[in-house]
Motif scaffolding. Structure first.
Motif, PDB file in Angstrom:
ATOM      1  N   TYR A  12      15.186 -23.171 -16.788  1.00 31.68           N
ATOM      2  CA  TYR A  12      16.100 -22.033 -16.940  1.00 31.68           C
ATOM      3  C   TYR A  12      17.320 -22.474 -17.735  1.00 31.68           C
ATOM      4  O   TYR A  12      17.793 -23.602 -17.591  1.00 31.68           O
ATOM      5  N   HIS A  13      17.829 -21.558 -18.524  1.00 30.71           N
ATOM      6  CA  HIS A  13      19.067 -21.840 -19.258  1.00 30.71           C
ATOM      7  C   HIS A  13      19.921 -20.573 -19.191  1.00 30.71           C
ATOM      8  O   HIS A  13      19.431 -19.480 -19.481  1.00 30.71           O
ATOM      9  N   VAL A  14      21.171 -20.729 -18.811  1.00 27.22           N
ATOM     10  CA  VAL A  14      22.067 -19.576 -18.756  1.00 27.22           C
ATOM     11  C   VAL A  14      22.781 -19.447 -20.092  1.00 27.22           C
ATOM     12  O   VAL A  14      23.427 -20.392 -20.548  1.00 27.22           O
ATOM     13  N   ILE A  15      22.620 -18.301 -20.713  1.00 23.97           N
ATOM     14  CA  ILE A  15      23.250 -18.024 -22.016  1.00 23.97           C
ATOM     15  C   ILE A  15      24.588 -17.342 -21.749  1.00 23.97           C
ATOM     16  O   ILE A  15      24.699 -16.471 -20.889  1.00 23.97           O
ATOM     17  N   ASN A  16      25.628 -17.767 -22.480  1.00 25.82           N
ATOM     18  CA  ASN A  16      26.978 -17.251 -22.245  1.00 25.82           C
ATOM     19  C   ASN A  16      27.563 -16.798 -23.585  1.00 25.82           C
ATOM     20  O   ASN A  16      27.519 -17.540 -24.551  1.00 25.82           O
ATOM     21  N   LYS A  23      11.533  -2.168 -18.673  1.00 29.13           N
ATOM     22  CA  LYS A  23      10.839  -1.132 -17.884  1.00 29.13           C
ATOM     23  C   LYS A  23       9.385  -1.494 -17.624  1.00 29.13           C
ATOM     24  O   LYS A  23       8.813  -1.138 -16.612  1.00 29.13           O
ATOM     25  N   LYS A  24       8.794  -2.231 -18.541  1.00 30.21           N
ATOM     26  CA  LYS A  24       7.393  -2.640 -18.405  1.00 30.21           C
ATOM     27  C   LYS A  24       7.230  -3.771 -17.392  1.00 30.21           C
ATOM     28  O   LYS A  24       6.159  -3.960 -16.828  1.00 30.21           O
ATOM     29  N   HIS A  25       8.288  -4.578 -17.207  1.00 25.94           N
ATOM     30  CA  HIS A  25       8.169  -5.767 -16.342  1.00 25.94           C
ATOM     31  C   HIS A  25       9.291  -5.837 -15.320  1.00 25.94           C
ATOM     32  O   HIS A  25      10.071  -6.814 -15.319  1.00 25.94           O
ATOM     33  N   PRO A  26       9.402  -4.850 -14.448  1.00 23.27           N
ATOM     34  CA  PRO A  26      10.512  -4.868 -13.490  1.00 23.27           C
ATOM     35  C   PRO A  26      10.490  -6.108 -12.593  1.00 23.27           C
ATOM     36  O   PRO A  26      11.536  -6.629 -12.213  1.00 23.27           O
ATOM     37  N   ASP A  27       9.291  -6.618 -12.316  1.00 18.46           N
ATOM     38  CA  ASP A  27       9.176  -7.804 -11.457  1.00 18.46           C
ATOM     39  C   ASP A  27       9.830  -9.023 -12.094  1.00 18.46           C
ATOM     40  O   ASP A  27      10.554  -9.782 -11.444  1.00 18.46           O
ATOM     41  N   ILE A  28       9.596  -9.189 -13.397  1.00 12.23           N
ATOM     42  CA  ILE A  28      10.185 -10.349 -14.095  1.00 12.23           C
ATOM     43  C   ILE A  28      11.711 -10.199 -14.120  1.00 12.23           C
ATOM     44  O   ILE A  28      12.453 -11.151 -13.876  1.00 12.23           O
ATOM     45  N   CYS A  29      12.186  -8.970 -14.388  1.00  9.81           N
ATOM     46  CA  CYS A  29      13.645  -8.738 -14.423  1.00  9.81           C
ATOM     47  C   CYS A  29      14.248  -9.100 -13.069  1.00  9.81           C
ATOM     48  O   CYS A  29      15.290  -9.769 -13.012  1.00  9.81           O
ATOM     49  N   LYS A  30      13.599  -8.674 -12.023  1.00 11.93           N
ATOM     50  CA  LYS A  30      14.127  -8.919 -10.677  1.00 11.93           C
ATOM     51  C   LYS A  30      14.215 -10.426 -10.407  1.00 11.93           C
ATOM     52  O   LYS A  30      15.215 -10.935  -9.901  1.00 11.93           O
ATOM     53  N   LYS A  31      13.145 -11.106 -10.769  1.00 14.49           N
ATOM     54  CA  LYS A  31      13.085 -12.554 -10.534  1.00 14.49           C
ATOM     55  C   LYS A  31      14.202 -13.270 -11.329  1.00 14.49           C
ATOM     56  O   LYS A  31      14.896 -14.150 -10.813  1.00 14.49           O
ATOM     57  N   LEU A  32      14.358 -12.858 -12.583  1.00 11.10           N
ATOM     58  CA  LEU A  32      15.361 -13.533 -13.424  1.00 11.10           C
ATOM     59  C   LEU A  32      16.785 -13.191 -12.989  1.00 11.10           C
ATOM     60  O   LEU A  32      17.678 -14.034 -13.018  1.00 11.10           O
ATOM     61  N   GLU A  33      16.974 -11.955 -12.559  1.00  9.32           N
ATOM     62  CA  GLU A  33      18.299 -11.548 -12.065  1.00  9.32           C
ATOM     63  C   GLU A  33      18.655 -12.388 -10.827  1.00  9.32           C
ATOM     64  O   GLU A  33      19.764 -12.907 -10.699  1.00  9.32           O
ATOM     65  N   ALA A  34      17.662 -12.556  -9.940  1.00 10.03           N
ATOM     66  CA  ALA A  34      17.897 -13.331  -8.716  1.00 10.03           C
ATOM     67  C   ALA A  34      18.201 -14.786  -9.068  1.00 10.03           C
ATOM     68  O   ALA A  34      19.107 -15.412  -8.503  1.00 10.03           O
ATOM     69  N   LYS A  35      17.452 -15.315 -10.015  1.00  7.62           N
ATOM     70  CA  LYS A  35      17.653 -16.709 -10.418  1.00  7.62           C
ATOM     71  C   LYS A  35      19.053 -16.900 -11.013  1.00  7.62           C
ATOM     72  O   LYS A  35      19.756 -17.860 -10.701  1.00  7.62           O
ATOM     73  N   LEU A  36      19.442 -15.944 -11.858  1.00  7.91           N
ATOM     74  CA  LEU A  36      20.764 -16.040 -12.479  1.00  7.91           C
ATOM     75  C   LEU A  36      21.857 -16.015 -11.409  1.00  7.91           C
ATOM     76  O   LEU A  36      22.797 -16.814 -11.436  1.00  7.91           O
ATOM     77  N   ASN A  37      21.696 -15.127 -10.440  1.00  5.36           N
ATOM     78  CA  ASN A  37      22.694 -15.056  -9.363  1.00  5.36           C
ATOM     79  C   ASN A  37      22.741 -16.344  -8.563  1.00  5.36           C
ATOM     80  O   ASN A  37      23.806 -16.795  -8.147  1.00  5.36           O
ATOM     81  N   GLU A  38      21.563 -16.926  -8.370  1.00  2.00           N
ATOM     82  CA  GLU A  38      21.499 -18.178  -7.614  1.00  2.00           C
ATOM     83  C   GLU A  38      22.244 -19.288  -8.386  1.00  2.00           C
ATOM     84  O   GLU A  38      23.029 -20.031  -7.809  1.00  2.00           O
ATOM     85  N   ILE A  39      21.998 -19.362  -9.691  1.00  2.18           N
ATOM     86  CA  ILE A  39      22.670 -20.405 -10.487  1.00  2.18           C
ATOM     87  C   ILE A  39      24.176 -20.141 -10.532  1.00  2.18           C
ATOM     88  O   ILE A  39      24.980 -21.067 -10.512  1.00  2.18           O
ATOM     89  N   ARG A  40      24.538 -18.862 -10.590  1.00  2.00           N
ATOM     90  CA  ARG A  40      25.964 -18.511 -10.552  1.00  2.00           C
ATOM     91  C   ARG A  40      26.626 -19.089  -9.301  1.00  2.00           C
ATOM     92  O   ARG A  40      27.745 -19.559  -9.342  1.00  2.00           O
ATOM     93  N   ARG A  41      25.892 -19.019  -8.186  1.00  2.00           N
ATOM     94  CA  ARG A  41      26.457 -19.483  -6.909  1.00  2.00           C
ATOM     95  C   ARG A  41      26.497 -20.990  -6.790  1.00  2.00           C
ATOM     96  O   ARG A  41      27.380 -21.553  -6.177  1.00  2.00           O
ATOM     97  N   ARG A  42      25.500 -21.645  -7.337  1.00  2.00           N
ATOM     98  CA  ARG A  42      25.439 -23.105  -7.179  1.00  2.00           C
ATOM     99  C   ARG A  42      24.697 -23.726  -8.359  1.00  2.00           C
ATOM    100  O   ARG A  42      23.873 -23.066  -8.993  1.00  2.00           O
ATOM    101  N   PRO A  43      24.991 -25.012  -8.616  1.00  2.00           N
ATOM    102  CA  PRO A  43      24.271 -25.671  -9.708  1.00  2.00           C
ATOM    103  C   PRO A  43      22.772 -25.671  -9.438  1.00  2.00           C
ATOM    104  O   PRO A  43      22.360 -25.620  -8.265  1.00  2.00           O
ATOM    105  N   GLN A  44      21.996 -25.720 -10.486  1.00  2.00           N
ATOM    106  CA  GLN A  44      20.553 -25.731 -10.306  1.00  2.00           C
ATOM    107  C   GLN A  44      20.121 -26.998  -9.581  1.00  2.00           C
ATOM    108  O   GLN A  44      20.676 -28.070  -9.807  1.00  2.00           O
TER     109      GLN A  44
END
Ligand code: NG6
Ligand code: CA
Length: 530
Positions: free
Chosen positions: A433-437, A496-517
């Protein structure tokens, strides 16, 4: 074969590759020198080996031929200060307040007690030199800088044995060079004063004195007038210390060569960070590079930068150091055309594509903002002429070089990941994973071929500068999901075609936001395009 067996097999192969690398790693030589050549605002498509046609960059192309070029490497942020902060500290800049683009009189934003890339290298016996653009602040928080005395803390307090720098950028005051915290060539009878609030009585500004300007501003850059160029901020005094923009590339390159000569004769291992001013504004090529490209002044300063690379690599050759030098070339953020001066970058760009196949540039969360050239050359270890699709972030240099110098040691850096096998061309796998800023806390996440930009994140589209002539929208409800493998230009939002992937990536991003990978995130398990 069932999917699970395919995955187990893949894991097995990757583990075998990893184990064999682990064995090999213990036997890797230590580079005699580490040289990081860091361009300013150089886009993915600005150099020949990444596709540029109208800008001759023979020396950079030669590095690519002799080394390894990455196609999925990122700067941490799409502007300068935060990218450099991450490179030095191994921490995502958006975790800390005050890491945005700094004025030239800002205090140092790196705590002098923390582990940094150069300190880590010092601890492994390297002499460390910082040359060129700094832009991470000087002096203590809350104290006004006195430019007429030795300024501390400066790069020398965060891990550099010696430094020769521009405090901030070429377009910001003070327009002077500093050597080890002292303004170069300063006459004590003509002290320097700096203000980012108001002009000094009796001094002209660029806003009302256009006749004084050899290069007109297009937005901002209309305060102090120095060397016929309007700047950001006001400056008084220091006449004998003022730089000549057209000579700066030569001045810092000469300094870099002197350091190389000195270290080579002392037979000392060294780390040289050469942070060019090119190709940032004001673009002021030396006379001998005017007209050197087919893309106007912006192309000409790129050729000038290439010439700095030629001279630095020649100095390494001269001392027989090339084979044992780990050399990295990259850029702090993506490209921009009009960044505040009327230097005709837009008019003269012709069919050149500064961001290569990607969309937008500097300041943007789109790929053009942070996807940058990244070339690594180390003839003793890296096979020449390779290309890598591994996903890496420049800030991973800190943890990766630490592993190179102390195999097996635990990572001293927060977000920097060990991607040494990728950096040395032994694996096509880097980060998972890489967080783009882009700027501030605007974040997106990259994973394999996917890039997800959460709902509400500002999307700047265009290459002309800040909020100038660019289209600004927000990532729509449900976010934006792009398949970068099939759609590198980020034209088709498939959220819209891949809501599952969006959800997973959103969760991952939030997790990294909270703590280092965690270390588990860095395992090389799946190929990038899975
Ligand atoms: C912007 C400047 C731009 C450039 C940038 C920093 C204006 C209108 N724009 O605020 O010219 O200096 O800051 O660039 O002043 S960076 O590469 O150092 O991040
Ligand atoms: Ca920059």
């Amino acid at each position: 074969m069932q999917l699970t067996s395919v995955i187990s097999l893949l894991m097995l192969f990757t583990n075998i590759a990893f184990l064999s690398f682990a064995k090999e790693k213990a036997n890797l030589p230590k580079p005699k020198a580490i040289v990081l050549i860091y361009a300013d605002d150089l886009g993915y498509g600005d150099v020949g080996c990444y596709g540029a046609k109208g800008i001759p960059t023979p020396s950079i192309n030669k590095l690519a031929k002799q080394g390894l070029s990455f196609t999925n490497a990122y700067s941490t942020t799409s502007v300068c200060t935060p990218s450099r902060y991450a490179l030095m500290t191994g921490e995502y800049p958006w975790r800390q307040k005050g890491t945005g683009i700094l004025p030239g009189d800002a205090a140092l934003i790196i705590d002098t007690n923390r582990t940094t890339l150069p300190k880590m290298l010092q601890s492994h016996g390297y002499k460390t030199y910082m040359i060129g653009k700094w832009h991470l602040g000087l002096g203590r928080q809350g104290e006004k800088i006195n430019w007429n005395k030795t300024i501390s803390p400066c790069p020398n307090q965060i891990g550099f044995d010696e430094s020769f720098i521009f405090a901030a950028t070429g377009d910001r005051v003070p327009c002077v060079l500093l050597e080890n915290g002292n303004v170069l060539n300063l006459d004590p009878n003509d002290p320097i004063e700096i203000s980012y609030q108001k002009n000094f009585p009796g001094l002209p500004n660029g806003k009302d004195n256009k006749d004084l300007l050899k290069m007109m501003w297009s937005h901002g850059h209309n305060q102090a007038v120095i060397n016929g160029i309007g700047r950001i901020g006001f400056m008084k005094g220091g006449k004998s210390a003022l730089w000549v923009d057209e000579d700066n590339a030569d001045v810092i390159t000469k300094k870099a060569i002197e350091y190389i000569d000195k270290s080579a004769s002392a037979k000392e291992p060294f780390f040289l960070m050469f942070a060019a001013h090119d190709i940032h504004v004001p673009r002021t090529p030396h006379q001998r590079f005017v007209g050197a490209s087919k893309c106007g002044i912006r192309g000409d300063v790129t050729v000038q930068f290439d010439d700095c690379v030629r001279r630095i690599t020649k100095a390494l050759d001269k001392h027989g150091l090339t084979k044992d030098t780990l050399l990295i070339l990259s850029s702090d953020n993506g490209p921009v055309l009009d960044d505040g001066y009327q230097d005709f970058a837009v008019r003269d760009n012709a069919s050149h594509k500064p961001a290569g196949p990607f969309r937008a540039g500097k300041y943007s969360i789109l790929e053009g903002g942070t996807r940058i050239p990244f070339i690594v050359r180390w003839p003793a270890v890296i096979k020449p002429g390779q290309s890598s699709t591994a996903l890496i972030n420049q800030m991973d240099l800190a943890a990766s070089l630490e592993q190179l110098l102390s195999p097996g040691v635990s990572n001293s850096f927060k977000d920097s990941q060990n991607v040494l096998p990728a950096i040395l061309g032994k694996s096509q796998h880097g980060r998972e994973y890489h967080v783009i800023n882009s700027t501030g806390k605007s974040l997106a996440i990259r994973h394999g071929k996917w890039k997800y930009i959460p709902e509400g994140v500002v999307i700047r589209d265009g290459i002309n500068g800040g909020s100038f002539q660019v289209k600004i929208t927000k990532s729509p409800k449900g976010g934006s999901l792009f398949n970068l493998k099939d759609d590198p230009k980020e034209l088709h939002n498939v959220a819209k075609k891949h809501p599952d992937i969006c959800k997973k990536l959103e969760a991952k991003l939030n997790e990294i936001r909270r703590r280092p990978q965690s270390a588990a995130d860095t395992r090389d398990l799946l190929p990038l395009d899975d």
